[in-house]
Design a protein around this motif. Sequence first.
Motif, PDB file in Angstrom:
ATOM      1  N   LEU A   1     -19.550   8.894   0.743  1.00 61.21           N
ATOM      2  CA  LEU A   1     -18.123   8.343   0.030  1.00 61.21           C
ATOM      3  C   LEU A   1     -18.182   8.189  -1.315  1.00 61.21           C
ATOM      4  CD1 LEU A   1     -16.637   6.081   2.800  1.00 61.21           C
ATOM      5  CD2 LEU A   1     -16.656   8.620   2.811  1.00 61.21           C
ATOM      6  N   TYR A   2     -17.517   8.663  -2.157  1.00 61.56           N
ATOM      7  CA  TYR A   2     -17.412   8.333  -3.720  1.00 61.56           C
ATOM      8  C   TYR A   2     -16.041   7.566  -3.845  1.00 61.56           C
ATOM      9  CZ  TYR A   2     -21.372  11.286  -5.039  1.00 61.56           C
ATOM     10  OH  TYR A   2     -22.514  11.914  -5.134  1.00 61.56           O
ATOM     11  N   VAL A   3     -16.112   6.345  -4.043  1.00 60.56           N
ATOM     12  CA  VAL A   3     -14.742   5.315  -4.158  1.00 60.56           C
ATOM     13  C   VAL A   3     -14.354   4.870  -5.309  1.00 60.56           C
ATOM     14  CG1 VAL A   3     -13.828   3.404  -2.743  1.00 60.56           C
ATOM     15  CG2 VAL A   3     -15.501   4.671  -1.624  1.00 60.56           C
ATOM     16  N   ALA A   4     -12.864   5.140  -5.664  1.00 60.99           N
ATOM     17  CA  ALA A   4     -12.425   4.664  -6.798  1.00 60.99           C
ATOM     18  C   ALA A   4     -10.829   4.146  -6.428  1.00 60.99           C
ATOM     19  CB  ALA A   4     -12.237   5.581  -7.734  1.00 60.99           C
ATOM     20  N   GLY A   5     -10.185   3.647  -7.255  1.00 65.10           N
ATOM     21  CA  GLY A   5      -8.857   3.105  -7.094  1.00 65.10           C
ATOM     22  C   GLY A   5      -8.337   1.736  -6.890  1.00 65.10           C
ATOM     23  N   ILE A   6      -7.335   1.386  -6.447  1.00 64.56           N
ATOM     24  CA  ILE A   6      -6.782  -0.041  -6.560  1.00 64.56           C
ATOM     25  C   ILE A   6      -6.475  -0.567  -5.278  1.00 64.56           C
ATOM     26  CG2 ILE A   6      -4.581  -1.054  -7.401  1.00 64.56           C
ATOM     27  CD1 ILE A   6      -4.107   1.715  -8.931  1.00 64.56           C
ATOM     28  N   ALA A   7      -6.728  -1.808  -5.147  1.00 60.78           N
ATOM     29  CA  ALA A   7      -7.198  -2.567  -6.028  1.00 60.78           C
ATOM     30  C   ALA A   7      -8.615  -3.107  -5.755  1.00 60.78           C
ATOM     31  CB  ALA A   7      -6.419  -3.915  -6.024  1.00 60.78           C
ATOM     32  N   THR A   8      -9.527  -3.379  -6.835  1.00 56.26           N
ATOM     33  CA  THR A   8     -10.777  -3.594  -6.275  1.00 56.26           C
ATOM     34  C   THR A   8     -11.091  -4.642  -5.342  1.00 56.26           C
ATOM     35  OG1 THR A   8     -11.174  -3.101  -8.880  1.00 56.26           O
ATOM     36  CG2 THR A   8     -13.073  -3.875  -7.659  1.00 56.26           C
ATOM     37  N   ASP A   9     -10.312  -5.822  -5.375  1.00 57.25           N
ATOM     38  CA  ASP A   9     -10.342  -6.885  -4.993  1.00 57.25           C
ATOM     39  C   ASP A   9      -9.606  -7.197  -3.565  1.00 57.25           C
ATOM     40  OD1 ASP A   9      -8.398  -7.069  -6.496  1.00 57.25           O
ATOM     41  OD2 ASP A   9      -8.459  -9.119  -6.794  1.00 57.25           O
ATOM     42  N   VAL A  10      -8.864  -6.013  -3.215  1.00 57.37           N
ATOM     43  CA  VAL A  10      -8.325  -6.075  -1.945  1.00 57.37           C
ATOM     44  C   VAL A  10      -8.728  -4.604  -0.978  1.00 57.37           C
ATOM     45  CG1 VAL A  10      -5.987  -6.322  -0.845  1.00 57.37           C
ATOM     46  CG2 VAL A  10      -6.493  -7.545  -3.119  1.00 57.37           C
ATOM     47  N   CYS A  11      -7.859  -3.552  -1.655  1.00 61.11           N
ATOM     48  CA  CYS A  11      -7.818  -2.424  -0.518  1.00 61.11           C
ATOM     49  C   CYS A  11      -9.309  -1.857  -0.728  1.00 61.11           C
ATOM     50  CB  CYS A  11      -6.749  -1.377  -0.783  1.00 61.11           C
ATOM     51  SG  CYS A  11      -5.150  -2.462  -0.346  1.00 61.11           S
ATOM     52  N   VAL A  12      -9.806  -1.530  -2.143  1.00 63.63           N
ATOM     53  CA  VAL A  12     -10.891  -0.883  -2.224  1.00 63.63           C
ATOM     54  C   VAL A  12     -12.052  -1.782  -1.464  1.00 63.63           C
ATOM     55  CG1 VAL A  12     -12.678  -0.464  -4.040  1.00 63.63           C
ATOM     56  CG2 VAL A  12     -10.350   0.028  -4.507  1.00 63.63           C
ATOM     57  N   HIS A  13     -12.142  -3.153  -1.714  1.00 65.45           N
ATOM     58  CA  HIS A  13     -13.165  -3.797  -1.191  1.00 65.45           C
ATOM     59  C   HIS A  13     -13.294  -3.698   0.287  1.00 65.45           C
ATOM     60  CE1 HIS A  13     -14.356  -7.839   0.656  1.00 65.45           C
ATOM     61  NE2 HIS A  13     -15.313  -7.793  -0.297  1.00 65.45           N
ATOM     62  N   ALA A  14     -12.003  -3.928   0.842  1.00 63.41           N
ATOM     63  CA  ALA A  14     -11.847  -3.772   2.349  1.00 63.41           C
ATOM     64  C   ALA A  14     -12.163  -2.355   3.020  1.00 63.41           C
ATOM     65  CB  ALA A  14     -10.453  -4.154   2.770  1.00 63.41           C
ATOM     66  N   THR A  15     -11.983  -1.425   2.447  1.00 60.60           N
ATOM     67  CA  THR A  15     -12.318  -0.167   2.859  1.00 60.60           C
ATOM     68  C   THR A  15     -13.947   0.231   2.576  1.00 60.60           C
ATOM     69  OG1 THR A  15     -10.160   0.913   2.034  1.00 60.60           O
ATOM     70  CG2 THR A  15     -12.167   2.546   2.422  1.00 60.60           C
TER      71      THR A  15
END
Length: 353
Positions: A248-262
């Motif tokens: 997985l190459y991961v980008a997006g919003i928000a770093t500290d919420v949904c990106v982090h959790a994913t």
Amino acid sequence: HLGEPCKLRVASMFRFLLSSGFLVASGAGKAVFLVIDTQDCFLEANTTSGEAGSLAVPASQIIPLINSIRAEKSCLFEEVIFTQDYHPAGHISFGSTHGLAPFSHLAGKGSLPLKCISPESGLTKDGACCPGYYIDSSAYNCSEVLCPPDGWDYDVNMSAIVTNNPACTTCADTPEACFDMVQAMWTDHCLQSGDSTFPPSLDKTDTDLVVQKGTNLFVDAYSAFADNTKSLKTQLDDVMAGKGIDTLYVAGIATDVCVHATVIDALSDLTSNYTVYVIKDASAAVQGSQTNFDASVEAMKDAGATILQTADVLAMDCPVTTNDTATEVESSGASQVSALFTASMAAMAALTY
């Protein structure tokens, strides 16, 4: 029968073909570009309406970076998958659902207590959580714990969150069947009838897979893989496993919420075994908090993710394109590999003897 010297030569030749890319084993892993919640509701500018999103994050600068990766390095991944926060009105994560102000979980009392059930299906669409205060208000010391305001009556003020909510009945009748959870209080955001749409400047096609989350009125889900209790899963992991995806190459919003959790879920026992690259500058934190951004990036790194910049991705070499024989072998599977191996042995035998 072939003698040992010939067998060794054949084995050596086969290893050479495999290592050189002439033979490609069937079922090799694939990569995706996973773009998290890059939607109008989370953007402060460049939205479809031209107005700031309902839970705006200073993140519009990441869109050109995401687009550049797709345009210049699509060779690195099989497809692009977008996640979409997609809430019904009165969602359990909204402060207004509980008579509370957005971000009231940051005022010192923590997040709102919930009681949740675990459905047999194990899927987020079947889960439910109920405000603990509604089930038994006497169980909470509201001077220390976040509660709805005095006089708030869910049956009158917000009946949709408790009516037909299986957690509200199950956890009242059979408390031992439930578990505790807490919920942060957000603005009403990413409504299905509102600004949950994707911005016009984002390079997204009609054929791209979109994974919606937060669609269940009674369950919140930051991660693309699971709800916030980590006991219920979305279908994303099964979908990617079925496609043979392992990177997985991961980008997006928000770093500290949904990106982090994913990312944390992708690297946990909850999901399949993934290699994860987080594209740091193609992501942004809630309220533009650099402290939260840095802490989340470090946590993802500690969990096993590789942290990259967009420039790092753009500098990557595309995978080597194999010749027609390799393509044929890959598409037809292991039987073709076996046939080529057998033919190679026969040819070597003819040359040797």
